[in-house]
Scaffold this active site. Sequence first.
Site, short mmCIF file in Angstrom:
data_model
loop_
_atom_site.label_atom_id
_atom_site.label_comp_id
_atom_site.label_asym_id
_atom_site.label_seq_id
_atom_site.Cartn_x
_atom_site.Cartn_y
_atom_site.Cartn_z
N LYS A 176 8.04 60.21 36.29
CA LYS A 176 7.43 59.39 35.24
C LYS A 176 7.91 57.95 35.22
O LYS A 176 7.47 57.17 34.38
CB LYS A 176 7.71 60.02 33.88
CG LYS A 176 7.23 61.45 33.82
CD LYS A 176 7.40 62.06 32.46
CE LYS A 176 7.19 63.54 32.53
NZ LYS A 176 7.36 64.21 31.25
N SER A 223 6.70 62.98 23.05
CA SER A 223 6.90 64.02 22.03
C SER A 223 8.37 64.27 21.77
O SER A 223 8.76 64.68 20.67
CB SER A 223 6.21 65.30 22.47
OG SER A 223 6.70 65.70 23.74
N ARG A 254 8.70 66.96 33.11
CA ARG A 254 7.73 68.03 32.88
C ARG A 254 6.36 67.44 32.53
O ARG A 254 6.26 66.57 31.66
CB ARG A 254 8.20 68.92 31.73
CG ARG A 254 7.24 70.03 31.38
CD ARG A 254 7.72 70.84 30.20
NE ARG A 254 8.74 71.80 30.59
CZ ARG A 254 9.23 72.72 29.77
NH1 ARG A 254 8.80 72.79 28.53
NH2 ARG A 254 10.16 73.55 30.18
N GLY A 281 2.20 60.28 27.61
CA GLY A 281 0.81 60.39 27.18
C GLY A 281 0.01 61.10 28.26
O GLY A 281 0.47 62.03 28.88
N ASP A 316 12.17 62.62 31.45
CA ASP A 316 12.26 64.02 31.87
C ASP A 316 11.23 64.22 32.96
O ASP A 316 10.60 63.26 33.41
CB ASP A 316 12.01 64.96 30.67
CG ASP A 316 10.54 65.00 30.30
OD1 ASP A 316 9.97 66.10 30.25
OD2 ASP A 316 9.96 63.91 30.07
N THR A 369 6.26 64.20 26.68
CA THR A 369 7.41 63.68 27.39
C THR A 369 8.57 63.29 26.51
O THR A 369 8.44 63.18 25.31
CB THR A 369 6.91 62.38 28.05
OG1 THR A 369 5.82 62.72 28.85
CG2 THR A 369 7.93 61.67 28.86
N ASP A 380 12.60 69.78 22.61
CA ASP A 380 11.16 69.57 22.56
C ASP A 380 10.50 70.44 23.63
O ASP A 380 10.91 70.45 24.78
CB ASP A 380 10.85 68.08 22.83
CG ASP A 380 9.36 67.82 22.92
OD1 ASP A 380 8.96 67.06 23.82
OD2 ASP A 380 8.61 68.39 22.11
N SER A 432 8.89 68.69 26.74
CA SER A 432 9.75 68.05 27.75
C SER A 432 10.61 69.11 28.39
O SER A 432 10.96 70.11 27.76
CB SER A 432 10.66 67.02 27.10
OG SER A 432 9.94 66.17 26.27
#
Lengths: 259, 268
Positions: free
Chosen positions: B70, B166, B56, B84, B54, B38, B203, B206
């Site tokens: 999220k 991430s 995803r 996580g 985000d 994330t 990233d 994400s």
Amino acid sequence: MDRFSGNFDRFSDLFNPYDSNPTNANHAIGDFTKCTRKPLVMGSTVLGLEYQDGVMIAADTLGSWGQLARYRNESRIYPVGNFTVLGAAGDMSDFQHTKHMLDSLMIKEYYTNDDHVLSTPHIYEYLSRVLYHRRSKLDPLWNTYVVGGYNNGERFLGYVDLLGTTYQSSIVATGLGAYFAQPILRNAVEGREGILTEAEAIEILNTCMKILFYRECKTLNRIQRAKVTADGVEISEPYALPTEWSFGEGIRGFGTQTQ
Amino acid sequence: MVSRVDVPKGGFNFDNYQRNLILQEKGFSLPKPTKTGTTIVGTKFKNGVVLGADTRATGDTTVMDKNCFKIHYLAPNIYGCGAGTAADTDKITKMVASQLELHRLATGRESRVATALTALTQFLFRYQGHLGAALVLGGVDVDGPHLFSVSPHGSTDKLPYLCQGSGSLAAISIFESQWRENMERDEAIELVKEAIKAGIFNDMGSGSSVDVAVIEKGRAEVCRGMEVPYPTIQKVDSYKFKPGTTAILSESFRNFVTITEGDAMDIS
């Protein structure tokens, strides 16, 4: 009695040149005098970008010895010829070897006396071949290089690493710079290389190096900048970046503490 | 004779650990949990906090959910973004939200962010990092705006701007270059959107769109899909079938129920 071994020194046990497994057939394996077992003095990130007048790269002046900030005046930017500049991350002894190797190369080319000078794409290609060859022998030059130059009105910026991976782009960042600096470089530079001024380029690189100083452990707040333009290579004197730490003034504790 | 009933102890059961190791050596791999891989961020501004995330959710290298949410509700004035393992962040935030509601009923007061923080850290520390939940917790209570981050092992950080996940490296670089104290509401929202977009574009874990939650005194506003950086492709034509496309060949009716007159059922 082993009649077929060539054991003349204590390292030969580790190597059989006719072994079908290529990792065992290397003469240098196990011999720390012949192959980089592990990098020792390391340089951190190098950043590069293309702008209006040419190419600009930046790196800090630290050679780390593990967790110790040992060599704080290590210049990691080196000019090759008059129109190419090399920024190095990774093992500094391998960088010094590369510097000697490229100097010899330029001198040899000069002595052919044919009025041809190796330009940046040539130096880049040579360097990437050498690095790939070394990695194939499992004896790498443990570096990541940023090669930048300006030849006959054409900008050049490329990346080559210890594995021989190469790419060219208007934005280059090694190591953790790819995570911290690349997002900012992408936003600021991509698509605008032809109109980005020198002042803007300096501002962008300073911002990115500052972030790297904040967020990467093995860095120093003393950086050097180099630009390559139609006038040649110019490497700046090392300078410090201003940092802000006042954001933490009012904070007490890390949770419920208030005093 | 009655044999003793063994009541299972709470927490994780590691009895199969040895067996699993041996199985893994033989080539049987454990299923990979869906991670959120994330970018989540939070920042304080003049009168409150802005949280961003985000959308995803990844399982290994596949996008499992391209529009997951999220930003979890913890209390009317407290929200927490979770990074996580998706299951862990979902369930933990729900459990702490329940705990906070019971606490509100017991005390008769608005929940404090520090209470939510304490509940989360005490819970996560008990599980010694096995619960893969990294959260950015933000809210406004009687003491003002608060922003915290919680890591899977239970450590907390108190800072004016935070990122987890991430994509946190990409997002923190935006904050480090553009953050300033006492921002206005719109400025803070713009900064959070920029930070999440940096995570989305740079990233791989994400992606998709940006969700934002703005919490001020007495007011929490959650915007789902505040920015969708990748343009959605509009279909050229409507692909719905016109009524009557399928010809009706025959009809038959059967009564399952016989309808008669009568008194209504007594349900008093």
